[in-house]
Design an enzyme around this catalytic site. Structure first.
Site, PDB file in Angstrom:
ATOM      1  N   HIS A 217       0.571  -1.108  -0.156  1.00 22.45           N
ATOM      2  CA  HIS A 217       0.461   0.199  -0.099  1.00 22.45           C
ATOM      3  C   HIS A 217       0.933   1.202  -0.210  1.00 22.45           C
ATOM      4  O   HIS A 217       0.351   2.365  -0.183  1.00 22.45           O
ATOM      5  CB  HIS A 217      -1.069  -0.019   1.547  1.00 22.45           C
ATOM      6  N   GLY A 398      -6.659  10.411   4.865  1.00 19.18           N
ATOM      7  CA  GLY A 398      -7.738  12.246   4.483  1.00 19.18           C
ATOM      8  C   GLY A 398      -8.665  11.131   3.543  1.00 19.18           C
ATOM      9  O   GLY A 398     -10.241  11.823   3.695  1.00 19.18           O
ATOM     10  N   SER A 441      -9.903   3.604  10.369  1.00 19.38           N
ATOM     11  CA  SER A 441     -10.226   4.211  10.258  1.00 19.38           C
ATOM     12  C   SER A 441     -12.333   4.013  10.587  1.00 19.38           C
ATOM     13  O   SER A 441     -13.519   4.466  11.451  1.00 19.38           O
ATOM     14  CB  SER A 441     -10.417   5.773  10.441  1.00 19.38           C
ATOM     15  N   GLY A 482     -10.621  -2.195  19.031  1.00 14.89           N
ATOM     16  CA  GLY A 482      -9.290  -2.178  18.464  1.00 14.89           C
ATOM     17  C   GLY A 482      -8.153  -2.441  19.731  1.00 14.89           C
ATOM     18  O   GLY A 482      -7.451  -1.902  19.337  1.00 14.89           O
TER      19      GLY A 482
HETATM   20  N1  LIG Z   1      -6.403  -0.448  16.873  1.00  9.37           N
HETATM   21  C1  LIG Z   1      -6.911   0.742  16.937  1.00  9.37           C
HETATM   22  N2  LIG Z   1      -7.599   1.222  17.932  1.00  9.37           N
HETATM   23  C2  LIG Z   1      -7.558   2.930  17.428  1.00  9.37           C
HETATM   24  N3  LIG Z   1      -7.595   3.302  16.547  1.00  9.37           N
HETATM   25  C3  LIG Z   1      -6.576   2.597  15.811  1.00  9.37           C
HETATM   26  C4  LIG Z   1      -6.052   1.501  16.320  1.00  9.37           C
HETATM   27  N4  LIG Z   1      -5.037   1.285  14.652  1.00  9.37           N
HETATM   28  C5  LIG Z   1      -5.165   2.398  14.237  1.00  9.37           C
HETATM   29  N5  LIG Z   1      -5.732   3.459  14.791  1.00  9.37           N
HETATM   30  C6  LIG Z   1      -6.169   4.636  14.311  1.00  9.37           C
HETATM   31  O1  LIG Z   1      -6.355   4.549  12.641  1.00  9.37           O
HETATM   32  C7  LIG Z   1      -5.457   5.405  12.264  1.00  9.37           C
HETATM   33  C8  LIG Z   1      -5.645   5.490  10.488  1.00  9.37           C
HETATM   34  O2  LIG Z   1      -7.097   5.084  10.245  1.00  9.37           O
HETATM   35  P1  LIG Z   1      -6.884   5.094   8.232  1.00  9.37           P
HETATM   36  O3  LIG Z   1      -6.239   5.609   7.513  1.00  9.37           O
HETATM   37  O4  LIG Z   1      -7.929   4.434   7.917  1.00  9.37           O
HETATM   38  O5  LIG Z   1      -6.056   3.263   7.994  1.00  9.37           O
HETATM   39  P2  LIG Z   1      -5.247   2.329   7.976  1.00  9.37           P
HETATM   40  O6  LIG Z   1      -5.941   2.940   5.874  1.00  9.37           O
HETATM   41  O7  LIG Z   1      -4.423   2.099   8.099  1.00  9.37           O
HETATM   42  O8  LIG Z   1      -6.721   1.475   7.620  1.00  9.37           O
HETATM   43  C9  LIG Z   1      -4.769   5.751  12.879  1.00  9.37           C
HETATM   44  O9  LIG Z   1      -3.969   7.235  12.760  1.00  9.37           O
HETATM   45  C10 LIG Z   1      -4.414   4.779  13.632  1.00  9.37           C
HETATM   46  O10 LIG Z   1      -5.638   7.079  15.036  1.00  9.37           O
HETATM   47  O1  LIG Z   2      -5.667  -1.638   2.541  1.00 12.66           O
HETATM   48  C1  LIG Z   2      -6.301  -2.610   2.726  1.00 12.66           C
HETATM   49  C2  LIG Z   2      -6.251  -2.796   4.249  1.00 12.66           C
HETATM   50  O2  LIG Z   2      -6.389  -2.152   5.116  1.00 12.66           O
HETATM   51  P1  LIG Z   2      -7.067  -0.640   5.871  1.00 12.66           P
HETATM   52  O3  LIG Z   2      -6.175  -1.178   6.954  1.00 12.66           O
HETATM   53  O4  LIG Z   2      -8.135  -1.569   5.987  1.00 12.66           O
HETATM   54  O5  LIG Z   2      -5.985   0.242   5.337  1.00 12.66           O
HETATM   55  C3  LIG Z   2      -6.441  -3.768   1.786  1.00 12.66           C
HETATM   56  O6  LIG Z   2      -5.884  -3.268   0.080  1.00 12.66           O
HETATM   57  C4  LIG Z   2      -5.533  -4.273   2.382  1.00 12.66           C
HETATM   58  O7  LIG Z   2      -6.610  -5.737   1.896  1.00 12.66           O
END
Ligand SMILES: Nc1ncnc2c1ncn2[C@@H]1O[C@H](COP(=O)(O)OP(=O)(O)O)[C@@H](O)[C@H]1O
Ligand SMILES: O=C(COP(=O)(O)O)[C@@H](O)CO
Length: 581
Positions: A217, A398, A441, A482
């Site tokens: 990613h 974002g 998130s 989480g």
């Molecule tokens: N286990 C957790 N519990 C609470 N918040 C978390 C946890 N893991 C990650 N986060 C929050 O999620 C944010 C990232 O969200 P998002 O951009 O949706 O993540 P991703 O792209 O990794 O799925 C982080 O900056 C952090 O604040």
């Molecule tokens: O990005 C993926 C999942 O990760 P997130 O933590 O939801 O951002 C995905 O492309 C891989 O399954």
């Protein structure tokens, strides 16, 4: 650089439509993703794979006899929502239970686990496997924290072949676990990748340099070095993977499936040049290469890079790996689809609006104003949130927050237009947020709004104490699910001070006053996360890189609660009922 798109927000959906239109021999469209065109064998275990889009042929290209029964497809680089996973699983479940198989990312784990809980609650046997093959993302001692990259394929293939043989769910799961234990990968990248409509790549690699330990990613690599020759790259990848032969396996004499995977922007010809040396090195180590795979199997959009996977076979795993398969992008031998041909399935009808009081409907208008303010602040800060997230994460925070808050606002607006009370508006907004945003998130914000909505209810106008109790319930739900604690550098660092200040001050300062103080506490705490090392989520493997930069999720939470405060002090909007002082 992606050039061909219409509306960037519709890219993942339109891509799925085109994929189904061009692969009707294998798949049909179901809400949340794609499923085999034919019904699952009665009583057989169903394999549901999934993850974000942008990794083709993972995950939709792996649906077909001998491999997956269905794929839950999230937005670009964001996990599918629990709702998507659940609905995809329901479309292929046939009495033998479901195996959910996905890469180990925070968002995927949250959503797939929620879906698993829902399926179990409905009486469907459900087990899960999160693939953890990427050796660069955690030490061997913490293998369970590693990311899943091209090793997804070996685990999915073994599970799919075992299900095809008619093995019961528990055995299919055990074999998938064994395949995961025996699969190791390492990736490198030479450029970043640019999502449709984005002006900048999610990250960059300086010209002539190579990021080592790159995920799928655009998460920053673990190290960086000059780009070596093709032979030099083969030597780096093979030597690192031979440093970590799975327990109980002797390298010399072992049989291994090597997978040299292109991440999207590397030519097949280049991969063959690299593989030439990989083959020599494996032979020199006394390792027999079985059925090598060279090509694009799990990509990272247009990222130029490659990964090497070694799948250490035993007799049974080899048989399952070599078993016939007929998926759009992975085929060998002859395997027949047995079940009836099924039509595309459409989403379930929308729920009716539950009854509500006039006071609650007035509060719902306030909820809508709050979501509108949240949407405006996220839109205004989306680029900056992406930049913060790209320091140690994948740079899409974002974009994900925008998808979520827009969906939440739209859903609440529809609810309010149809007479929803405040509780229903919040619950529906939360479900829409989780469903459309996916990702970590998305799961957490969805859960939070749902918990708040359930506390607020549709019977009357909630007072400050009830709103504070709802926020506390939302915080409990997020921490309970989480598992992040204060100091882990997540949005929990901003949420808990926000919630406790609101609770403490609600009675004496009223809702607007208490919310103001609580938002200040959240802002302070979010800024303070700059001094912390991340222990959860995607930023964890890059802990040191993130020192000096706050956590993206904590910053977005502070922005949202501040924006909501502006709506609590507006005279023109209907007021929440203030607590009696
Ligand atoms: N286990 C957790 N519990 C609470 N918040 C978390 C946890 N893991 C990650 N986060 C929050 O999620 C944010 C990232 O969200 P998002 O951009 O949706 O993540 P991703 O792209 O990794 O799925 C982080 O900056 C952090 O604040
Ligand atoms: O990005 C993926 C999942 O990760 P997130 O933590 O939801 O951002 C995905 O492309 C891989 O399954």
């Amino acid at each position: 650089m992606t050039r061909l798109f219409n509306d960037p927000a519709a890219f993942a959906d339109e891509m799925t439509e085109g994929f189904v239109a061009s692969h009707r021999r294998w798949v049909r469209r179901v809400p949340g993703g794609v499923a085999r065109r034919t019904a699952t064998r009665e009583g057989g275990a169903a394999i549901v794979v999934g993850g974000g889009s942008g990794h083709y042929p993972a995950f939709a290209g792996l649906v077909g006899p001998g491999l997956a029964h269905a794929a839950a497809m999230g937005n670009l680089f964001a996990s599918p929502s629990a709702q998507q996973v659940h609905s995809v699983a329901k479309s292929v479940e046939a009495g033998g239970g479901v195996l959910l198989a996905y890469g180990n990312y925070a968002g995927d784990v949250l959503h797939f686990t929620q879906a698993q809980e829902r399926l179990r609650a409905e009486g469907i046997d459900c087990l899960s496997i999160a693939v953890t093959d990427d050796v660069s993302s955690a030490s061997l001692a913490e293998k369970h924290k590693r990311r899943g990259i091209a090793g997804d394929l070996t685990v999915f293939k073994v599970a799919g072949a075992a299900a095809e043989e008619g093995r019961p769910l528990a055995e299919v799961h055990a074999l998938a676990v064994r395949a995961n234990e025996r699969t190791r990968s390492l990736g490198v990248a030479f450029t970043g990748c640019t999502l449709p409509g984005a002006r900048e790549p999610l990250f960059t690699v300086p010209a002539g340099r190579m990021a080592v330990g790159m995920g799928i990613h655009g998460e920053p690599g673990i190290g960086e070095q000059d780009v070596p020759t093709a032979d030099g790259l083969a030597e780096l990848l093979v030597s690192r993977l031979l440093d970590e032969v799975p327990e109980g396996v002797r390298a010399s004499g072992a049989r291994v499936v090597p997978i040299l995977n292109g991440l999207g922007g590397v030519k097949y010809e280049e991969l063959f040049v690299v593989y030439r040396r990989v083959a020599e090195l494996l032979a020199e180590a006394g390792i027999e290469a079985v059925d090598p795979q060279v090509g694009e199997l799990v990509t990272s959009f247009d990222m130029a890079g490659t990964s090497l996977t070694l799948f250490w076979l035993d007799e049974e795993l080899e048989r399952l790996w070599l078993a016939p398969v007929d998926a759009p992008t992975f085929r060998r031998g002859s395997v027949e689809a047995e079940g009836d041909v099924l039509p595309d399935a459409t989403a379930a009808a929308e729920a009716d609006v539950p009854p509500s009081s006039a006071e609650s409907r007035q509060s719902a208008a306030r909820v809508l104003a709050a979501l509108e303010a949240a949407r405006a602040t996220i839109d205004a800060n989306a680029d900056e949130l992406g930049r913060i997230d790209s320091v140690a994460g994948d740079g899409d925070h974002g974009i994900g927050m925008q998808r979520g808050v827009h969906a939440a606002y739209d859903m609440a607006r529809d609810g309010v237009a149809h007479g929803a009370g405040a509780g229903t508006a919040l619950v529906w907004a939360g479900d829409a947020w989780a469903d459309k945003a996916g990702g970590t998130s998305g799961a957490l914000w969805g859960m939070a709004l749902r918990a708040l909505g359930e506390a607020v209810g549709d019977d009357d106008a909630p007072d400050a104490a009830r709103v504070a109790a709802g926020v506390a319930a939302a915080a409990d739900a997020i921490v309970g699910f989480g598992k992040a604690q204060i100091g882990d550098k997540t949005l929990v660092d901003a949420l808990l001070p926000f919630s406790s200040t609101l609770t403490q001050r609600a009675a004496s300062a009223g809702l607007a006053g208490a919310w103001d103080e609580a938002a200040t506490a959240a802002e302070r705490a979010a800024a303070g996360t700059a001094n912390l090392l991340p222990r959860m989520g995607r930023a964890r493997p890059h802990a040191e890189k993130s020192l000096g930069t706050p956590d993206a999720g904590a910053v977005s939470l502070a922005l949202v609660v501040r924006a909501v405060h502006t709506t609590l002090t507006r005279n023109e909007a209907p007021e929440w009922k203030e607590a009696e002082v």
